[in-house]
Each structure stands twice: as C-alpha cells, then as structure tokens.
Design an enzyme around this catalytic site. Structure first.
Site, PDB file in Angstrom:
ATOM      1  CG  PHE A  57      55.119   7.819  70.096  1.00 53.20           C
ATOM      2  CD1 PHE A  57      54.571   7.449  71.302  1.00 53.20           C
ATOM      3  CD2 PHE A  57      54.370   7.630  68.941  1.00 53.20           C
ATOM      4  CE1 PHE A  57      53.289   6.895  71.383  1.00 53.20           C
ATOM      5  CE2 PHE A  57      53.103   7.078  69.001  1.00 53.20           C
ATOM      6  CZ  PHE A  57      52.560   6.707  70.219  1.00 53.20           C
ATOM      7  CE1 TYR A  82      46.973  12.886  70.804  1.00 49.62           C
ATOM      8  CE2 TYR A  82      46.580  13.496  68.515  1.00 49.62           C
ATOM      9  CZ  TYR A  82      47.243  12.721  69.457  1.00 49.62           C
ATOM     10  OH  TYR A  82      48.164  11.790  69.041  1.00 49.62           O
ATOM     11  CE  LYS A  83      50.603  13.511  72.617  1.00 54.40           C
ATOM     12  NZ  LYS A  83      49.910  12.295  73.033  1.00 54.40           N
ATOM     13  CG  ASP A 139      57.136  14.549  67.902  1.00 54.79           C
ATOM     14  OD1 ASP A 139      56.317  15.245  68.534  1.00 54.79           O
ATOM     15  OD2 ASP A 139      56.881  13.390  67.534  1.00 54.79           O
TER      16      ASP A 139
END
Length: 437
Positions: free
Chosen positions: A169, A263-264, A238
């Site tokens: 990312f 939040y996923k 990560d």
C-alpha cells in the site's frame, strides 16, 4: 470507493481473458460461463442450503446492515456492530457529559490502549501484554520500522538494507522511505514471493504485507519470518488485510513487530485507532522514535527527560482518542465466542462459491480473477480485473451490491464471514452477470 451514481451501461472488454499482463504477484485466471456449469436456480438453491448449514450465520444479527444491500467492502470499512451506538452514546453522555475528567479513572479511560490491545490480541495470535491500541496504522508503522532498525543495529551493527514489499500500500512505502532516511538504511523493493532470496547479511529490517491489498494474495508469514530471522533481520508485518479474516499466529511464528488497522475486518469504525504489536522479547529494548508523554514511565511527573514505561505501553504517544477507542472496544464484542479458524473456513468457502458463481453468470472473457486459486495464497477477498472497472463497480453499487474499485482495472470484493452469507455471494455474482448482459 467509486462514485455510487449510476453511470452509462458498461460494455464488455475488447480483450480476451488473460490478454492484459497481470501486475507483479498477481495470478490472472479467466472466468466466464461454461456450457456445462451449474444453472442459476441450482446456485441459488445451494446458497440457501449453505446458509442454513452455516454455524456462523447467526452472527449477522450482531451487526446493523441496511436491508436489501449486499455488503462486500468490509476490507475497506467493516459494518456497524449493533452494540456500538449505545456504548458510544454512554461514553458521550455519561462518561464525558456527567463524569467529565473523572472518567480517566472512574471509567478506566487511561488503561484503554492496553486493555483493548489485550482484547484484540487473540485475533492475531498474541498473548496479553504485547498489543497497544492507538494512533493510525501509518504512525504505528513509523514507530515499528524505526524501532526495528534500532533493534537491528544493536544486534548486528552495520546492516544497510530495509526490504519492502514492492506492491505494498503506497503509505507503507512512504513511511518506509522516511524511516530509512532517519536510520541510514536503503530501501530495497522486493516481491514477497521472492523476498527470502533477497535477505542476506546486509538486511536489517524486512517489511511485508500479510495480504496484498489489491490482489488479495496471502503471503507466507511463517516461512518469511523464519527466513528473515535466519538472515539476522527484524521483520515487521502489516496485518491490515488479514486481522479478523484469518489466523495470523504472531507469537507462534515468532514475529518481531506488527501493525494493523481496526476498521476493516475488525469493524472498529471509520478512522478507528490502529494497533502496534511488540513481541515481549523486544519490549525492553524497543526505542520508539515518538517518545510521547503517554509512554513515559511517570507521565504526570512532567520531567524534561524521557524514560519509557516498561512493557508494550512504551508504544503509546499522546492522549488516546477515547470516543473511537471505546467504540472499538464495543465492536470487538462481536467476536465473543467466535473462532478465527471457523471464520477462515467460511471465508474460503465463500470465496470459492463466489468464483463459481462468477464463472456461471458472467460472459466469457469479461472478467479475470487476479486472486490466487490456492487457499494457502488467498486472503478474504476476490479481485477481478475488467475493462471499465470504475463504471462497473458504480453500477453494482447502484443495484445494491457494494464492493470497491482500485485503479486501473480491479473490482474488489471483501468477504467478512461474520455478516456475509452465501446468498450474498450468489446475488453479487448474478448482478455482475446482469451488468455485462
């Protein structure tokens, strides 16, 4: 996410399946209707039967979801757990409104980062006392990478390389470059599939993603961690796209440091605080580049010199964001009595079934999967490549199937087994087939 307004009707791509070269680490696999494949009625009946036999299906009641919507974007923002609104209202009205500053003690606000870290820890395979919640993933990654470089320098001075997942990312790459400048390391991009071959006596730190955010590829955390240690390096993982979707096993596989968002798949809410894992064996020597007062051994002494507190709490920086912190704590109640292994089994069954439905419903040559076929290499999402991907996703959303889009040509569908069922997978694939006609 793409614009949910209804776009012009997308047209099928001009290229045959597999004609566009796949990005690095992608496995492109053509999908489309087979003359001998299952009929739509058969797939709908199977979905109904699978949902009826699903032990996790009852967990959907723990979430608040709009009627008539198939939500396959939990890999970007998890659904709202039903306990969160009342908890948040209590935090605002009673704890903040009535108790005011007393809530730091009487409502245990001060201990929230470690308390919630311990509540989250089993979902990533960590024993208590190794996870602290707070800040963003980016901030925690910066702490972890600089801390890892300092650990590596203390153990084996003179190492020069920071290996970074080449398909990471973007923010991870930005943070890694900054951490490298700060610590005198050189960033070396690597394909995780070949990262072990790149590790050597000059490797100080290795940063890898457990699941690739675009393709959904699952990387081999146990083997790559072991390879990093064999090379004498410190490894940072990560976990943003794996925590809450599959077993991670940080302690079992001797991971050094890890970060992730909540939040996923953990459903902590938009902008929910992230977390930092520091293995117990590294905590005494972990030197954070952000020595804030909340991580001080005696924070209210207000001394000019920084002395880190013992344990994982030295990863704290500033005053915790209590509103989102306690919303996350309530959200984690949705995991009560839930086995991560059971979630993983359902995830694989859901993604297998979705791919089968896509092959049955979608015209040949229209889409191709870039998510690995093998279960050992698959996270909890399916990514499909197609022309006009942005418009296709917008049309899906307008028809009540919510996934997301990643440039230039990827449709992402995240499968959160706590609230996604087989009928959802069947409807999503059928709707995709209708769009392409």
């Amino acid at each position: 996410m793409s614009d949910p307004t209804t776009p012009p009707r997308p047209t099928p791509p001009a290229h045959p399946a597999g004609a566009i070269p796949a990005p690095p680490a992608f496995e492109a696999r053509g999908l489309g209707r087979s003359p001998r494949g299952p009929r739509p009625a058969d797939l709908a009946s199977r979905a109904e039967a699978l949902d009826a036999a699903d032990d996790l299906a009852k967990l959907r009641a723990r979430f608040t979801l709009p009627d008539g919507v198939v939500y396959l974007d939990g890999n970007s923002l998890g659904a709202l757990p039903a306990t969160v609104p009342d908890t948040t209202a209590d935090v605002v009205r009673r704890q903040w409104g009535d108790l005011l500053i007393r809530s730091w003690d009487e409502s245990n606000w001060w201990t929230a980062p470690e308390r919630i870290g311990d509540k989250l820890a089993p979902l990533i395979g960590a024993a208590p006392g190794q996870v602290v919640v707070g800040d963003s993933t980016s901030v925690n990654l910066f702490k972890a990478l600089v801390g890892a470089a300092r650990l590596a320098e203390a153990a084996a001075p003179g190492r020069t390389k920071l290996l970074v997942d080449a398909a990471t990312f973007p923010t991870d790459g930005y943070i890694a470059a900054s951490a490298a400048r700060m610590t005198g390391l050189t960033v070396t991009p690597v394909d995780p599939a070949h990262a072990a071959d790149a590790m050597g006596p000059d490797t100080a730190v290795v940063l890898l993603n457990h699941v690739d955010y675009r393709s959904g590829r699952l990387h081999d955390l146990p083997a790559l961690t072991a390879a990093a240690h064999a090379a004498g390096a410190i490894v940072v993982w990560d976990l943003c796209h794996s925590a809450g979707a599959l077993p991670v096993g940080l302690d079992a596989h001797a991971v050094d440091l890890a970060v992730g968002c909540t939040y996923k798949y953990l459903n902590g809410g938009p902008g929910a605080p992230a977390y930092l894992y520091i293995a117990d064996r590294h905590q005494a020597a972990f030197d954070s580049p952000l020595p804030g007062w909340n991580g001080h051994a005696d924070p209210f002494a207000m001394t000019p010199d920084y002395v880190p507190t013992p344990g994982v709490a030295r990863g704290r920086v500033g005053t915790p964001d209590i509103l989102s912190m306690l919303a996350l704590e309530a959200a984690l109640d949705a995991w009560d009595g839930v086995s991560v292994e059971a979630v993983r089994a359902k995830s694989l069954a859901l993604t297998d079934f979705f791919l089968e439905c896509v092959a049955a419903y979608v015209p040949p040559g229209t889409v191709e999967s870039v998510t690995p076929t093998l279960h050992a290499h698959r996270g909890s999402q399916i990514s499909l490549r197609t022309d006009n991907a942005r418009e296709v996703m917008a049309e899906l959303i307008s028809r009540g199937v919510i996934g997301d889009f990643r440039a230039p040509d990827v449709l992402r569908f995240g499968f959160t087994p706590l609230y996604v069922g087989f009928a959802d997978a069947e409807r999503a694939a059928r709707t995709l087939g209708h769009i392409f006609g």
